[in-house]
Scaffold this motif. Structure first.
Motif, PDB file in Angstrom:
ATOM      1  N   THR A 129     -14.482  23.200 -15.798  1.00 58.94           N
ATOM      2  CA  THR A 129     -14.094  22.680 -17.109  1.00 58.94           C
ATOM      3  C   THR A 129     -13.997  21.159 -17.105  1.00 58.94           C
ATOM      4  O   THR A 129     -13.527  20.576 -18.073  1.00 58.94           O
ATOM      5  N   ASN A 130     -14.428  20.521 -16.003  1.00 55.72           N
ATOM      6  CA  ASN A 130     -14.306  19.054 -15.895  1.00 55.72           C
ATOM      7  C   ASN A 130     -12.901  18.616 -16.295  1.00 55.72           C
ATOM      8  O   ASN A 130     -12.713  17.766 -17.189  1.00 55.72           O
ATOM      9  N   ALA A 131     -11.894  19.190 -15.639  1.00 52.12           N
ATOM     10  CA  ALA A 131     -10.496  18.994 -16.033  1.00 52.12           C
ATOM     11  C   ALA A 131     -10.096  17.527 -16.055  1.00 52.12           C
ATOM     12  O   ALA A 131     -10.635  16.702 -15.314  1.00 52.12           O
ATOM     13  N   GLY A 132      -9.146  17.236 -16.932  1.00 48.51           N
ATOM     14  CA  GLY A 132      -8.663  15.866 -17.112  1.00 48.51           C
ATOM     15  C   GLY A 132      -7.255  15.707 -16.571  1.00 48.51           C
ATOM     16  O   GLY A 132      -7.048  15.427 -15.403  1.00 48.51           O
ATOM     17  N   ARG A 172     -15.255  15.083 -12.785  1.00 49.21           N
ATOM     18  CA  ARG A 172     -16.565  14.532 -12.409  1.00 49.21           C
ATOM     19  C   ARG A 172     -16.424  13.326 -11.491  1.00 49.21           C
ATOM     20  O   ARG A 172     -17.210  13.142 -10.578  1.00 49.21           O
ATOM     21  N   GLY A 200     -18.287  21.240 -15.540  1.00 50.36           N
ATOM     22  CA  GLY A 200     -18.160  21.288 -17.000  1.00 50.36           C
ATOM     23  C   GLY A 200     -19.027  22.353 -17.655  1.00 50.36           C
ATOM     24  O   GLY A 200     -18.992  22.493 -18.873  1.00 50.36           O
ATOM     25  N   ALA A 201     -19.805  23.103 -16.889  1.00 51.18           N
ATOM     26  CA  ALA A 201     -20.679  24.131 -17.477  1.00 51.18           C
ATOM     27  C   ALA A 201     -19.939  25.450 -17.686  1.00 51.18           C
ATOM     28  O   ALA A 201     -20.515  26.428 -18.157  1.00 51.18           O
ATOM     29  N   SER A 257     -13.296  18.741 -28.359  1.00 54.99           N
ATOM     30  CA  SER A 257     -12.703  19.238 -27.122  1.00 54.99           C
ATOM     31  C   SER A 257     -12.731  18.132 -26.083  1.00 54.99           C
ATOM     32  O   SER A 257     -13.737  17.914 -25.406  1.00 54.99           O
ATOM     33  N   ALA A 258     -11.621  17.437 -25.975  1.00 51.11           N
ATOM     34  CA  ALA A 258     -11.574  16.294 -25.065  1.00 51.11           C
ATOM     35  C   ALA A 258     -11.529  16.737 -23.618  1.00 51.11           C
ATOM     36  O   ALA A 258     -12.190  16.174 -22.765  1.00 51.11           O
ATOM     37  N   GLU A 259     -10.730  17.784 -23.327  1.00 53.89           N
ATOM     38  CA  GLU A 259     -10.634  18.181 -21.926  1.00 53.89           C
ATOM     39  C   GLU A 259     -10.628  19.686 -21.681  1.00 53.89           C
ATOM     40  O   GLU A 259     -10.832  20.109 -20.561  1.00 53.89           O
ATOM     41  N   HIS A 260     -10.408  20.517 -22.677  1.00 55.30           N
ATOM     42  CA  HIS A 260     -10.282  21.953 -22.405  1.00 55.30           C
ATOM     43  C   HIS A 260     -11.616  22.690 -22.350  1.00 55.30           C
ATOM     44  O   HIS A 260     -11.687  23.782 -21.804  1.00 55.30           O
ATOM     45  N   GLY A 261     -12.650  22.109 -22.921  1.00 47.23           N
ATOM     46  CA  GLY A 261     -13.949  22.766 -22.907  1.00 47.23           C
ATOM     47  C   GLY A 261     -14.224  23.551 -24.188  1.00 47.23           C
ATOM     48  O   GLY A 261     -13.510  23.418 -25.186  1.00 47.23           O
ATOM     49  N   ILE A 262     -15.250  24.390 -24.142  1.00 49.13           N
ATOM     50  CA  ILE A 262     -15.753  25.102 -25.319  1.00 49.13           C
ATOM     51  C   ILE A 262     -15.457  26.606 -25.247  1.00 49.13           C
ATOM     52  O   ILE A 262     -14.901  27.182 -26.176  1.00 49.13           O
ATOM     53  N   VAL A 266     -19.749  28.806 -24.245  1.00 52.49           N
ATOM     54  CA  VAL A 266     -20.351  27.497 -24.545  1.00 52.49           C
ATOM     55  C   VAL A 266     -21.468  27.643 -25.582  1.00 52.49           C
ATOM     56  O   VAL A 266     -21.462  26.987 -26.615  1.00 52.49           O
TER      57      VAL A 266
END
Lengths: 478, 478
Positions: free
Chosen positions: A153-156, A167, A204-205, A430-435, A473
C-alpha cells in the motif's frame, strides 16, 4: 478466472502444499481474515492458506495459475480500503503471509534489514533499535500491520515528512508472480539504473501484480536530539504559516508536523484512557511538532525553542508546551495517534484520506467544511493529519443522537462532496490508504481513461489470467 | 516496425507538423544529434524533428504510430550510454525536445517548478535560485543536459546523498505515449496512493515507453549554512570510516561525500586551467565533504569542524582544508567535476559507472584494481565518485604511450572483468547512467530471464508496435 467453488480435489491439492494445520476451512478459523478493521467489507473464501516459506507461496501460485483460481494476499489485515479482503460471494482463496515472519538479516553497517513480508512493523522497528538504528515508518497500527502490506500500500504514516513513504524506505523486493515464478530483486543499492522500475511498480500495487514475500529496508542512524512540542493555534492558516517557518528553520530535521482540531483533542481526552489536554488554555487548532537532529541533543533544543519563539512573535502560536522528556513526548504522540480510535465511541464516522498541495490546505478545508455542514447539519468534523505532507484525514462524526446506520449509508454521497472539492484543488482521493475495493470505481471515474487504460495494460501484462487479487484497484473485466 | 527509409510523402507529412525550419534533413544540420559525447556511438537518421509544442509531439507520435516509424527522443544529448542516439543503419527519426523549453510555473510557496522537458538543467537551477529556492540536481553536464533526459535516465549527480535522484525530485509528469495520446500526470502532491506508479515507470525508461514532455519538480529551502572541506586520507578504508562518521554526525545535512584518487587530482591540476591542489601534502586518496544546514550558518561550521577534528583524532584524516567562502567551495567542487574531462588528454579511458553496497567499496576496489592491472599492465586507474551512494566511476586511462584505439578496443573485455566483480558484491553495472545501447546486451545476460521478461511485457504493453526508441534498454525482438 473461475468464481465457482474449487473442487474437493483442488482444495486437497492446496492443502497438501501448506499442510492441513495451515489450510483453514472452518468458518470460525477463517472469520478474522474476512472482515476489515472498519467492518465496511466482509468477504467470503473457501479457505485461508498460511504458507511457511517462499517456496510454498510459489507452489500455491503455480497451482492457482494452472487452475485459474483467484488468490488474495493478506498481511496484518489492517488496511482501510478492503484491498486485503476477498470478494463477497466469490471463491477467492486468502493467502496469509503471517507465518513468513523471519528477519533474514539485520546489517547496521550496511544500514539495511532484509525481512520476510510477514514481519510485523513494530518488530522491524525493534530489530533496528536493538542495533542502534532507526526504521522510521510509524503508524497507528504498527503493532499488527505487516511489512508486506505496508509495501503493497506504499504506507505513509507520521514520519513521511523527513523520511518519505515506503517507496523511499525500500531498496529491494522479492516477489512471487502470478505464475508462481519468483522475481529476486533483493538489492541493497542506493543507486541502480538498470531498466524499468519494477520495485516501485510492485510497491503500492496492493497485491494485484504479485505477492511481495521479502524486502530490503533502509535503516538510519538514530538521532541524538529529539524534541516534541504541542502548540495551540488560532486557525488552519496559522498552522500552515507555522509549518512554513518550521520547514525552513529545521529543514530535514523536521520529522513531524501534525494538525489536530479542538474536537479531536476533546474526543481523545474523553475516550482514551490516560490522554489529557497538555494545555490549560483552549484553542481551535493544535499542531504537534517533532524535531530530530543527528549532530547533538542541543541543536534540537535550539530549534524547537527558536521555532516557538518565532511563532509567538509572529502571533501564530497562542500557547505551547515542549515535552520535557521522551515519556512526555510519547504522550503527545499518543494523543495524535488516538484521533482515529477516539472517534469510535462518538458513533458513525465517514472518513476520507485526502491530500492537496500544502498551500491549499486552508482553502480546501474551509470549502469542504461548508459543504459538509450543509449536507449534514450537526455533523461533527474531525479533520486531522500530516499537514507537512498535505495529507488530511478528513473525518466526520455523526450528529449527536443521529441514527448510526442511516448516517453511514451516506458514506458515498459525502465522499462525492469532499472528493469533488479535493479534485478542484488538484488533490488526491487516497493520499496513503490506497484504492482497494473502496475507491476502485471512484478512481475509474475521476481519472482520464488513458491512465486507467495504462494501468489495465500493466495488470494484464503481469497477470493475464486475472487471478491476482482481482477486482482490487481496477475492475477485473477489461 | 519498418527500418527502410520513409517515403518522400511520409517525410513531407512529418515536416508539415513542425514546419520546414524545424525538420532537419541536411547532413550538416543533423550531425550534432547523431554522436554521443564520448564518440562511441554514431547513428543515422532521415531527419531530426524539433517540435515546438506538446501538441506537435503528439501529432508526430500519432503519425509515427500509424506508419510504424521508429522515433528516438533526445534532450541535451549528454547521455553516456547512447540511449538518445538513433541506431546505425536504420531509419529512426530523432525527435529533439530542445524547443520545448518553457518554464511553465515557478511556485516558491508550493515549492515546485513545472517545466517543459526541454528546459536546460542549469536554467531550472537558476529559476529556483531566483525565487530563493534550491533545485538540488547537480551534475557535470548541467549547462547542456535537459530535464527530460535527466528524468528519462533517473539522473543522479552529486546531491543524491541528501536529496535523492530524479525519482525523488519529481512529483508529476506529462508524457506523450507511443500512440500520440497524452498522459497528464502533472500532480503536485507529496502523497498520492491511487493506483500503479506510472510516474516512476516513465522515469528511468530512457524514452522507450513514451516521451516525457513536462514535469513537476520539487524545490527546497536554500540552506543557511554551507561548508565544503577537502581532506587527504590514507586509504579507501579510511575514506569509508570517515564517511560513516560524517553520516552519523551530520545526518541529512551531509549533502556530498565524494572520493577522488591522487591520480585524478594530478590529472586535473595538469589539464584543467585554474585547478590547483588545495593541500601542500600528498595523499593516496582525497574526499570532498559538503555540508548544508537549514537552521543557521554556525551549525554547518560546527559540524565541519567537529567532523574533521574527529577524523584527525581517529587517524583517518591526514590533512584537510575548509573552504573559507563560497568561491573556494566552488573551486573544490570544480576539481571534483573536472575528474572526467581531465582524463581526456591522457588518452583513451575505459569507463564504468557502478555501485556496490557502501560497506563493500574498499573490497570491491581492491579486487577490481588487481584484476584490471593484471589485464592491462601499466593501466592507470582513476576511480572516483559518490562514495556516500556506493557509486564509483571506475575508469581506467590507457598506459602511457599505448595505442589509443587498441586500448579502447578492449572496452567490453575490461567491462566484463570489472562488472563480474561488481556482481560478486551484488552491485549494479549502471548506477546512474542507464542502459541505452551500451549495456543492453550485458543487462540481458546478467539478469534473471524473468526480470527481462517482465520488462519486455511492460514495453510491449505500452508500445506494441515497437516504435518508441527501439533497441534501447531491451532488444527490440522478443
Amino acid at each position: 478466472m473461475t468464481t465457482t467453488l474449487p473442487s474437493p480435489e483442488l482444495i486437497a491439492s492446496f492443502v497438501e502444499i501448506v499442510g492441513s494445520a495451515n489450510a483453514l476451512t472452518a468458518e470460525a478459523d477463517k472469520a478474522r481474515y474476512l472482515v476489515e478493521s472498519r467492518g465496511l467489507y466482509r468477504g467470503t473464501t473457501p479457505m485461508v492458506l498460511r504458507p511457511g516459506s517462499v517456496d510454498e507461496v510459489s507452489r500455491i501460485m503455480k497451482l492457482a495459475s494452472a487452475t485459474r483460481t483467484a488468490i488474495v494476499p493478506q498481511g496484518g489485515n489492517t488496511g482501510h480500503v478492503a484491498g486485503q479482503i476477498p470478494r463477497e460471494g466469490k471463491a477467492d482463496i486468502v493467502l496469509s503471509l503471517e507465518r513468513l515472519n523471519r528477519m533474514r538479516d539485520v546489517d547496521p553497517v550496511g544500514n539495511v534489514i532484509v525481512a520476510d513480508a510477514g514481519c510485523i512493523l513494530a518488530d522491524i522497528q525493534k530489530a533496528a533499535d536493538d542495533h542502534n538504528r532507526l526504521f522510521p515508518l510509524s503508524l497507528g497500527s504498527e503493532g499488527s500491520a505487516r511489512i508486506g502490506g505496508n509495501l503493497s500500500t506504499n504506507a505513509g504514516g507520521t514520519a513521511v515528512l523527513a523520511y518519505g513513504n515506503m517507496r523511499q524506505l525500500c531498496l529491494g523486493l522479492e516477489v512471487v508472480l502470478p505464475t508462481g515464478e519468483i522475481w529476486d530483486g533483493l538489492r541493497r543499492l542506493k543507486k541502480d539504473n538498470t531498466g524499468y522500475d519494477l520495485r516501485d511498480l510492485f510497491i503500492g500495487a496492493e497485491g494485484t501484480l504479485g505477492i511481495i514475500t521479502g524486502a530490503v529496508l533502509k535503516l538510519f542512524p538514530k538521532p541524538l536530539g529529539h524534541q516534541v512540542a504541542f502548540a495551540g493555534v488560532g486557525s488552519v492558516e496559522h498552522a500552515l504559516a507555522l509549518f512554513e517557518k518550521a520547514s525552513s528553520l529545521c529543514g530535514p530535521a523536521l520529522t513531524g508536523f501534525e494538525l489536530m482540531p479542538r474536537l479531536g483533542v476533546e474526543f481523545t481526552t474523553k475516550h482514551i484512557p490516560g490522554v489529557r489536554d497538555p494545555l490549560e488554555t483552549v484553542h481551535p487548532w493544535y499542531v504537534l511538532i517533532d524535531i530530530s537532529t543527528s549532530d547533538s541533543a542541543e541543536s534540537a533544543e535550539r530549534m524547537v525553542n527558536d521555532l516557538l519563539e518565532q511563532g509567538f512573535a509572529a502571533g501564530l502560536v497562542e500557547n505551547a508546551v515542549i515535552a520535557a522528556n521522551e515519556t512526555q513526548g510519547k504522550a503527545l504522540w499518543h494523543m495524535r495517534e488516538s484521533m482515529s480510535p477516539a472517534q469510535k465511541p462518538e458513533g458513525g464516522s465517514i472518513k476520507h484520506d485526502v491530500s492537496v498541495p500544502i498551500s491549499s490546505i486552508p482553502a480546501f478545508m474551509k470549502e469542504a467544511d461548508a459543504a459538509v455542514m450543509k449536507a449534514i447539519p450537526g455533523g461533527r468534523i474531525c479533520s486531522f493529519g500530516h499537514m507537512g505532507d498535505g495529507n488530511i484525514h478528513y473525518n466526520i462524526s455523526q450528529p449527536v443522537g443521529a441514527d448510526k446506520q442511516a448516517f453511514l449509508d451516506r458514506w458515498r454521497e459525502i465522499n462525492a462532496i469532499v472528493h469533488g472539492i479535493v479534485l478542484k484543488y488538484n488533490g488526491s482521493i487516497s493520499a496513503e490508504h490506497g484504492i482497494g475495493q473502496l475507491k476502485r470505481d471512484e478512481l475509474a471515474e475521476i481519472r482520464a481513461p488513458i491512465e486507467i487504460e495504462l494501468m489495465q495494460r500493466i495488470k494484464h501484462a503481469f497477470d493475464p489470467a486475472g487471478i491476482m487479487n482481482p477486482d482490487k484497484v481496477l475492475r477485473a473485466d477489461r
